[in-house]
Design a protein around this motif. Structure first.
Motif, mmCIF file in Angstrom:
data_model
loop_
_atom_site.group_PDB
_atom_site.id
_atom_site.type_symbol
_atom_site.label_atom_id
_atom_site.label_comp_id
_atom_site.label_asym_id
_atom_site.label_seq_id
_atom_site.Cartn_x
_atom_site.Cartn_y
_atom_site.Cartn_z
ATOM 1 N N ALA A 151 -2.973 18.465 16.787
ATOM 2 C CA ALA A 151 -4.087 17.522 16.890
ATOM 3 C C ALA A 151 -3.703 16.158 16.325
ATOM 4 O O ALA A 151 -4.027 15.110 16.900
ATOM 5 N N LEU A 152 -3.000 16.170 15.184
ATOM 6 C CA LEU A 152 -2.521 14.907 14.617
ATOM 7 C C LEU A 152 -1.544 14.228 15.574
ATOM 8 O O LEU A 152 -1.603 13.007 15.789
ATOM 9 N N LEU A 153 -0.651 15.020 16.143
ATOM 10 C CA LEU A 153 0.359 14.464 17.045
ATOM 11 C C LEU A 153 -0.298 13.860 18.277
ATOM 12 O O LEU A 153 0.106 12.783 18.742
ATOM 13 N N HIS A 154 -1.308 14.523 18.797
ATOM 14 C CA HIS A 154 -2.002 13.985 19.967
ATOM 15 C C HIS A 154 -2.614 12.618 19.661
ATOM 16 O O HIS A 154 -2.516 11.677 20.457
ATOM 17 N N GLY A 155 -3.266 12.498 18.492
ATOM 18 C CA GLY A 155 -3.860 11.213 18.132
ATOM 19 C C GLY A 155 -2.830 10.104 18.034
ATOM 20 O O GLY A 155 -3.069 8.977 18.481
ATOM 21 N N LEU A 156 -1.676 10.430 17.464
ATOM 22 C CA LEU A 156 -0.593 9.442 17.355
ATOM 23 C C LEU A 156 -0.120 8.980 18.724
ATOM 24 O O LEU A 156 -0.039 7.779 19.020
ATOM 25 N N LEU A 157 0.211 9.948 19.572
ATOM 26 C CA LEU A 157 0.768 9.610 20.879
ATOM 27 C C LEU A 157 -0.269 8.930 21.771
ATOM 28 O O LEU A 157 0.087 8.073 22.590
ATOM 29 N N ASP A 229 -0.044 28.374 21.385
ATOM 30 C CA ASP A 229 -0.978 27.671 20.524
ATOM 31 C C ASP A 229 -2.373 27.646 21.155
ATOM 32 O O ASP A 229 -2.567 28.005 22.319
ATOM 33 N N SER A 230 -3.336 27.200 20.384
ATOM 34 C CA SER A 230 -4.717 27.133 20.851
ATOM 35 C C SER A 230 -4.816 26.339 22.147
ATOM 36 O O SER A 230 -4.246 25.258 22.288
ATOM 37 N N VAL A 231 -5.543 26.923 23.102
ATOM 38 C CA VAL A 231 -5.671 26.281 24.411
ATOM 39 C C VAL A 231 -6.697 25.153 24.381
ATOM 40 O O VAL A 231 -6.847 24.433 25.371
ATOM 41 N N GLU A 232 -7.406 24.990 23.265
ATOM 42 C CA GLU A 232 -8.433 23.952 23.198
ATOM 43 C C GLU A 232 -7.842 22.555 23.322
ATOM 44 O O GLU A 232 -8.526 21.624 23.756
ATOM 45 N N LEU A 233 -6.579 22.407 22.923
ATOM 46 C CA LEU A 233 -5.938 21.090 23.013
ATOM 47 C C LEU A 233 -5.227 20.875 24.344
ATOM 48 O O LEU A 233 -4.745 19.773 24.601
ATOM 49 N N ASP A 234 -5.160 21.911 25.178
ATOM 50 C CA ASP A 234 -4.415 21.785 26.426
ATOM 51 C C ASP A 234 -4.980 20.676 27.307
ATOM 52 O O ASP A 234 -4.226 19.895 27.905
ATOM 53 N N SER A 235 -6.297 20.602 27.393
ATOM 54 C CA SER A 235 -6.899 19.572 28.248
ATOM 55 C C SER A 235 -6.622 18.173 27.694
ATOM 56 O O SER A 235 -6.441 17.215 28.455
ATOM 57 N N TYR A 237 -3.914 17.277 25.970
ATOM 58 C CA TYR A 237 -2.526 16.951 26.279
ATOM 59 C C TYR A 237 -2.318 16.725 27.774
ATOM 60 O O TYR A 237 -1.487 15.905 28.175
ATOM 61 N N SER A 238 -3.064 17.431 28.602
ATOM 62 C CA SER A 238 -2.964 17.206 30.048
ATOM 63 C C SER A 238 -3.429 15.800 30.398
ATOM 64 O O SER A 238 -2.822 15.118 31.236
ATOM 65 N N ASP A 239 -4.511 15.372 29.747
ATOM 66 C CA ASP A 239 -5.000 14.007 29.969
ATOM 67 C C ASP A 239 -3.988 12.980 29.481
ATOM 68 O O ASP A 239 -3.751 11.956 30.137
ATOM 69 N N LEU A 240 -3.363 13.255 28.337
ATOM 70 C CA LEU A 240 -2.334 12.353 27.813
ATOM 71 C C LEU A 240 -1.147 12.282 28.765
ATOM 72 O O LEU A 240 -0.604 11.195 29.018
ATOM 73 N N TYR A 241 -0.752 13.435 29.300
ATOM 74 C CA TYR A 241 0.376 13.461 30.242
ATOM 75 C C TYR A 241 0.041 12.654 31.495
ATOM 76 O O TYR A 241 0.895 11.940 32.034
#
Length: 336
Positions: A151-157, A229-235, A237-241
């Protein structure tokens, strides 16, 4: 001078911040703990002490210290190491050929219960990478922090990619302004040429840090899939990708646009040169008539109207009529 910032969350709730680096290892072992350490322009000795304490791979530490590392993601036994770049576009410089693109290298160590970021800023008082914006987004999505370092990494990226989008938008606007100036007769060709050269340089530098982001996000997503890992962050990260793909495609289209602007500018210069040559040719033909007539009547032999006023009138009429007919003919053809 090393600027450090620390935070500790437990079960997604902020417990403390700005604690000493010596306490990082202790907090990492706490149940439900999530630790963040941020270092801006750290002293090598301080960085190596923290690396030894947390067990960072030696090669990752070397990449953090080295200059001009490429954008990448590398998996080690105890952590994942990322090198990414935040971008911004500076105001116009005195030297209009110098690139305005500003880069801030961000090295990220992703641990089992924390994230360590090492930022390299030319001017820490006016940083390229807005770390406060990252913290703000973490606070806005505090419920996600229960999911740990991803979650922290997603916010950074996410902040880094958004900044890259802003930079791409500014370059896009600059290229569109160039396109408008191409067909403006009041525009200076030299200015357009120098601006085109500068924008091509900035775009090349930007593509070097934007395009590899696809592989960085891919590596993170594969890592998450392997670890279940938890699939709750998958969406998320998909949006980030998706954003990263759009940024890469946008830079590709801008490269085509700036190439088109460059080639169009050359073609317009050739067209303008041809127009100038036609005008010069037309005026040369008109001027040749009086030259020929006066040259002919300048012969030192008798001619019709020799030593008479009628001769002068006849030569003047020939010059005026013939030159007028040539002017009308060339004007209709757009030569003058």
């Amino acid at each position: 001078m090393t600027h450090c910032r620390t935070r500790l969350w437990v079960d997604g709730e902020l417990k403390t911040e700005d604690f000493p680096l010596q306490e990082v290892s202790e907090h990492l072992t706490e149940d439900g703990a999530l630790v963040w350490v941020d270092m801006c322009n750290p002293d090598h000795e301080v960085l190596r002490q923290l690396a030894d304490e947390l067990g960072f791979d030696e090669h990752a530490v070397e990449d953090t210290i080295a200059h001009a590392e490429r954008t990448k993601a590398t998996r080690y036994t105890s952590h994942t190491f990322l090198t990414v770049y935040a971008t911004a576009l500076a105001p116009p410089l005195a030297n209009d050929l110098e690139s305005r693109l500003l880069l801030s290298r961000v090295s990220i160590f992703v641990l089992h219960a924390g994230v360590v970021t090492v930022r390299h800023e030319i001017d820490p008082q006016r940083p390229v990478f807005d770390i406060d914006e990252v913290v703000r987004r973490w606070d806005e999505n505090a419920d996600l922090l229960r999911m740990g370092p991803p979650a922290l990494l997603h916010g950074l990226l996410d902040v880094i990619v958004d900044a890259q989008f802003d930079t791409i938008q500014l370059i896009d606007d600059a290229i569109e302004a160039l396109e408008d100036g191409l067909f403006d007769d009041r525009a200076h060709t030299r200015t357009i040429q120098r601006s085109t050269y500068r924008l091509r340089k900035e775009l090349v530098e930007l593509r070097r840090v934007v395009l590899p982001m696809r592989e960085v996000i891919n590596t993170i997503m594969r890592r998450r899939a392997e670890r279940s890992d938890s699939v709750e962050l998958d969406s998320w990260y998909s949006d980030l990708y998706d954003h990263v793909i759009r940024a890469a495609e946008w830079t590709e289209s801008l490269r085509d646009m700036i190439t088109t602007v460059f080639e169009t500018n050359l073609s317009l210069q050739d067209a303008r040169l041809n127009t100038i040559m036609k005008k010069l040719t037309g005026w040369a033909a008109i001027i040749a008539v009086p030259t020929a007539v006066t040259g002919w009547y300048g012969q030192n032999v008798p001619y019709p109207g020799f030593s008479q006023a009628a001769g002068v009138v006849a030569s003047a009429l020939i010059i005026i009529v013939t030159s007028g007919l040539l002017y009308i003919a060339f004007k209709r053809r757009g030569w003058i």
